[in-house]
Design an enzyme around this catalytic site. Structure first.
Site, PDB file in Angstrom:
ATOM      1  N   HIS A  91       0.820  -1.223   0.000  1.00 21.45           N
ATOM      2  CA  HIS A  91       0.000   0.000   0.000  1.00 21.45           C
ATOM      3  C   HIS A  91       0.853   1.272   0.000  1.00 21.45           C
ATOM      4  O   HIS A  91       0.678   2.129  -0.880  1.00 21.45           O
ATOM      5  CB  HIS A  91      -0.967  -0.011   1.176  1.00 21.45           C
ATOM      6  CG  HIS A  91      -1.734   1.258   1.343  1.00 21.45           C
ATOM      7  ND1 HIS A  91      -2.585   1.757   0.368  1.00 21.45           N
ATOM      8  CD2 HIS A  91      -1.762   2.158   2.367  1.00 21.45           C
ATOM      9  CE1 HIS A  91      -3.121   2.895   0.790  1.00 21.45           C
ATOM     10  NE2 HIS A  91      -2.633   3.165   1.993  1.00 21.45           N
ATOM     11  N   HIS A 102       3.302   7.239   5.292  1.00 25.66           N
ATOM     12  CA  HIS A 102       2.082   7.907   5.741  1.00 25.66           C
ATOM     13  C   HIS A 102       1.251   7.130   6.769  1.00 25.66           C
ATOM     14  O   HIS A 102       0.486   7.721   7.520  1.00 25.66           O
ATOM     15  CB  HIS A 102       1.201   8.259   4.533  1.00 25.66           C
ATOM     16  CG  HIS A 102       0.452   7.101   3.948  1.00 25.66           C
ATOM     17  ND1 HIS A 102       1.025   6.221   3.057  1.00 25.66           N
ATOM     18  CD2 HIS A 102      -0.816   6.666   4.134  1.00 25.66           C
ATOM     19  CE1 HIS A 102       0.133   5.309   2.705  1.00 25.66           C
ATOM     20  NE2 HIS A 102      -0.994   5.549   3.349  1.00 25.66           N
ATOM     21  N   GLU A 146      -0.014   5.870  12.432  1.00 27.13           N
ATOM     22  CA  GLU A 146      -1.331   5.327  12.786  1.00 27.13           C
ATOM     23  C   GLU A 146      -1.286   3.836  13.089  1.00 27.13           C
ATOM     24  O   GLU A 146      -1.953   3.360  14.009  1.00 27.13           O
ATOM     25  CB  GLU A 146      -2.317   5.575  11.646  1.00 27.13           C
ATOM     26  CG  GLU A 146      -3.717   5.068  11.937  1.00 27.13           C
ATOM     27  CD  GLU A 146      -4.676   5.305  10.775  1.00 27.13           C
ATOM     28  OE1 GLU A 146      -5.795   4.796  10.845  1.00 27.13           O
ATOM     29  OE2 GLU A 146      -4.284   5.999   9.825  1.00 27.13           O
ATOM     30  N   ASP A 147      -0.508   3.079  12.304  1.00 25.19           N
ATOM     31  CA  ASP A 147      -0.586   1.621  12.379  1.00 25.19           C
ATOM     32  C   ASP A 147       0.603   0.949  13.056  1.00 25.19           C
ATOM     33  O   ASP A 147       0.586  -0.269  13.225  1.00 25.19           O
ATOM     34  CB  ASP A 147      -0.721   1.047  10.955  1.00 25.19           C
ATOM     35  CG  ASP A 147      -2.014   1.495  10.287  1.00 25.19           C
ATOM     36  OD1 ASP A 147      -2.989   1.756  11.012  1.00 25.19           O
ATOM     37  OD2 ASP A 147      -2.047   1.578   9.045  1.00 25.19           O
ATOM     38  N   ASP A 171      -3.521   8.290  -1.207  1.00 23.97           N
ATOM     39  CA  ASP A 171      -3.839   7.213  -0.270  1.00 23.97           C
ATOM     40  C   ASP A 171      -5.252   6.678  -0.519  1.00 23.97           C
ATOM     41  O   ASP A 171      -5.479   5.470  -0.632  1.00 23.97           O
ATOM     42  CB  ASP A 171      -3.711   7.757   1.159  1.00 23.97           C
ATOM     43  CG  ASP A 171      -4.189   6.774   2.207  1.00 23.97           C
ATOM     44  OD1 ASP A 171      -3.889   5.579   2.092  1.00 23.97           O
ATOM     45  OD2 ASP A 171      -4.880   7.211   3.155  1.00 23.97           O
ATOM     46  N   ASP A 180     -23.522  13.155 -26.257  1.00 31.25           N
ATOM     47  CA  ASP A 180     -22.108  13.554 -26.204  1.00 31.25           C
ATOM     48  C   ASP A 180     -21.319  12.651 -25.254  1.00 31.25           C
ATOM     49  O   ASP A 180     -20.824  13.069 -24.216  1.00 31.25           O
ATOM     50  CB  ASP A 180     -21.957  15.025 -25.813  1.00 31.25           C
ATOM     51  CG  ASP A 180     -22.805  15.385 -24.600  1.00 31.25           C
ATOM     52  OD1 ASP A 180     -23.641  14.555 -24.189  1.00 31.25           O
ATOM     53  OD2 ASP A 180     -22.636  16.488 -24.064  1.00 31.25           O
TER      54      ASP A 180
END
Length: 721
Positions: free
Chosen positions: A48, A72, A76-77, A140, A260
């Site tokens: 990722h 990034h 957080e993880d 992301d 169109d």
């Protein structure tokens, strides 16, 4: 799977002086931090951040942005990583970017909506400090949407809705058309998969012809521009699925009516070339009035510049053409990403740039609105200027296309609420169901057990959800009624040969017999009988062979239609419906057919049969299974209502002359309305009673011969209709 060396090579190509070692260090740090972690797909988590970094490299952003793409998710993880550690290893710039992108996942919120609002509020604040934050966040989200199929259905819906409501509009505001388009299509595929694949299939069916047409138009454009000495790149593309679906919804069109589908881009070297190309195109192909836009003289808020025109191109097809310079093209596709590149080396602050007034406005709201959910609701209202955002009684926000009604609102709450809506209050006041909602209004739905959807609702609702639910209800109701009638008719026919319906239902051949008559099962067969599509005699013959040679009962063929309409019989006056002479009918006000004109009928719940002229546009919207054969009973002596409009010179004696001709034709006048115009003309509108269309046509020809009469035309809608 993308590899680190591919990203490094891409960055080195557009930035030879880049600190590539910084990207390598970020990769190693991320790989160690995410070691052992897996995505929902079962793949290593590191895939990722690599994909996000690659997307940022495709945007040709600086090294710090690409490195942040790799890092990034570490805050957080990864428990072992904190802001101090990132600052120590990579410096304040990258640590600040990572912190700006990071969700507030470790905090406790009262609801998911509150978490979403707080997360978005933080992103806006970080973006105000450094515009790269939102670019990284969009990269992301783009990869997460590309791999969304690995999430459970509930989470797919939540993430896709958030993307459609927040991130796609943000990409639009930032001028990032390519990102916005892909996010919309990916979200639409999750939120409305049936419609998505239906449009995709239709696009696929005609792809070869469209591609051939695109190449032909490109060749013609290049030849024409070469003849005028203009250097240009010409590109053609099929519009994305979501934009096609939005046009179908907003304009009430079918796929086949969206002309169109293809847009062409002509990219030239200089500003003057743009206008020269426009002149050349308009000299060879006729422009469509009202479809020219000069976004160069008046750029959009998101920095977009281009000339737009729609012309009638080869084979009479509508062709949309966009004309722009190379710099405009980069800004159109990449928006703020390209703008940021052009500003590198300059003290670029979005708060000081007039192009980001909307971002300053969000910051002001953030200071004024302490409630994060209220802030997010305000952001949505600003990001969707072409949509309507209204509030539920509980303060939740719902979005609708412009022109949406309380019925759309009701179906957005629940199908049963929509099916039983009887009224609505907007900001506390009662409004009709056809009322068009406006942004910021508070809507409350009133329901009733006796309320039922009406076919008339189909003309005023704007959302596919409401339209599909209404249509589904009406079809179920009509099918249930037809199936009940079919059961009754078949049971009666079988009784003549001492065969019970229960025995037929238990017959092992029944499914095969049903398919023989075009039904999927026995219930489907009963429904076809009820609708009059299948008569009982051939069905009974499958179980009683002697029935095939027996004489039919009187009016057996028209029995189904007759009994469907039996509560409404006795007032036909001049129309025969499927051989039944005493059925209620009404003449459709949209076309007002007259005796002698080709007509078609449709069964209408509670109102008998509605009669249309065969060329009425409304006929296309009717369901085939409701269609019945009708014909005029020309032996009847009833008179029909017709309306004509006569435009004449405003001179004395004109009304008398017109009235004399009408009287001579033995036509009765029931109403007259006359208006004089500023150009010494008069418009006369007559309501008349005529025998048939032949009499009306003969009278119109006579009226056109009157001296001073300029024009005579039949009005399809009766006066007062």
């Amino acid at each position: 799977m993308i590899r680190l060396n591919e990203i490094i090579d891409r960055v080195a190509k557009y930035n030879p002086e880049a600190d590539l070692d910084l990207i390598r260090r970020a990769y190693i740090f991320s790989a160690r931090a995410h070691a052992g972690q897996l995505r929902q797909s079962g793949e290593p988590y590191l895939i990722h951040p690599l994909e996000v970094a690659n997307q940022l490299a495709n945007m040709r952003l600086d090294v710090a942005s690409v490195a942040t793409g790799l890092l990034h998710d570490t805050l957080e993880d990864c428990e072992q990583v904190n802001i101090e550690r990132l600052t120590e290893v990579f410096g304040k710039e990258i640590a600040g970017l990572v912190d700006g992108v990071t969700k507030i996942g470790r905090m406790s919120f009262g609801s998911s909506a509150e978490a979403q609002a707080e997360n978005f509020k933080k992103i806006i604040l970080a973006t105000a400090k450094d515009i790269r934050v939102i670019l990284i966040k969009l990269a992301d989200r783009l990869h997460n949407m590309r791999t969304i199929e690995h999430l459970n259905k509930e989470k797919q819906q939540r993430v896709a809705r958030e993307t459609m409501e927040i991130y796609a509009p943000l990409a639009q505001r930032l001028g990032m058309q390519a990102v916005k388009t892909e996010l919309e299509d990916l979200s639409f595929r999750v939120l409305n998969s049936d419609e998505y694949y239906k449009i995709t299939l239709k696009l696929k069916k005609g792809r070869r012809e469209r591609e051939k047409y695109v190449q032909e138009v490109i060749r013609l454009l290049k030849e024409i521009l070469d003849e005028h000495g203009i250097k240009a790149d010409v590109m053609g593309r099929i519009k994305n699925v979501h934009s096609i679906a939005s046009k179908m919804t907003s304009q009430g069109l079918s796929f086949e009516q969206v002309y169109d589908l293809i847009a062409f881009r002509i990219v030239v070297e200089g500003l003057q070339d743009c206008y020269e190309v426009l002149g050349v195109i308009h000299s060879i192909w006729k422009p469509v009035p009202g479809r020219f836009k000069d976004y160069i003289a008046l750029p959009k808020d998101n920095m977009y510049k281009s000339l737009h025109t729609t012309v009638i191109g080869p084979y009479g097809e509508r062709v949309e053409i966009q004309i722009r310079t190379n710099e405009m093209h980069a800004l159109a596709e990449e928006g703020i990403a390209a703008h940021w590149r052009y500003k590198q080396g300059v003290d670029f602050n979005p708060q000081d740039d007039h192009k980001f007034a909307w971002l300053r406005r969000l910051l002001e709201w953030q200071r004024d609105l302490e409630d994060p959910e209220e802030f997010l609701n305000s952001v949505k209202l600003d990001l969707f200027p072409d949509e309507v955002y209204v509030f539920t009684p509980h303060g939740d926000v719902k979005s609708f296309p412009k022109g949406a009604t309380p019925i759309d609102f009701a179906y957005s709450i629940h199908t049963e609420v929509g099916n039983s809506v009887s009224g609505a209050r907007v900001n506390g006041s009662l409004v009709p169901l056809k009322y068009q909602l406006k942004s910021g209004e508070r809507v409350e739905i009133i329901t009733s057990k006796s309320a039922r959807p009406s076919r008339d609702w189909m003309k005023i609702v704007k959302t596919p959800q409401a339209r599909n639910k209404i249509n589904s209800f009406l079809k179920r109701e009509e099918r249930a009624r037809a199936m009940s009638l079919g059961r009754s008719l078949l049971e009666k026919a079988l009784r003549r040969y001492k065969i019970s319906l229960n025995k037929v239902e238990r017959d092992e051949r029944i499914e095969e017999i049903a398919k023989k008559f075009g039904a999927g099962n026995f219930e489907g067969l009963l429904t076809l009988i009820g609708f009059g599509k299948v008569t009982t005699k051939p069905v009974v013959s499958e179980f009683a062979p002697q029935a095939a040679s027996d004489k039919p009962e009187p009016k057996q063929e028209g029995g189904a239609i007759s009994k469907i309409l039996s509560p409404l019989r006795g007032r036909n006056r001049g129309i025969r419906v499927s051989g039944v002479d005493d059925v209620v009918f009404r003449i459709a006000r949209c076309c007002n057919p007259l005796p002698g004109e080709p007509i078609v009928g449709f069964i209408t719940r509670g109102r008998g049969v509605t009669i249309h002229s065969t060329d009425c546009p409304e006929v296309e919207a009717e369901e085939e299974e409701r269609k019945v054969e009708v014909e005029w009973d020309l032996a009847a002596n009833d008179l029909s209502q017709a309306t004509i409009r006569i435009t004449s010179e405003d001179i004395p004696g004109m009304l008398a002359a017109i009235s004399k001709v009408i009287s001579t034709e033995s036509v009765n006048i029931t109403r007259v309305h006359i208006e004089t115009t500023h150009d010494k003309q008069a418009d006369h509108t007559f309501s008349l009673q005529v025998r048939d269309v032949k009499q009306l046509d003969h009278m119109i020809r006579a009226l056109r011969k009157i001296k001073g009469v300029i024009r005579v035309e039949r009005m399809r809608n009766p006066v007062g209709g």
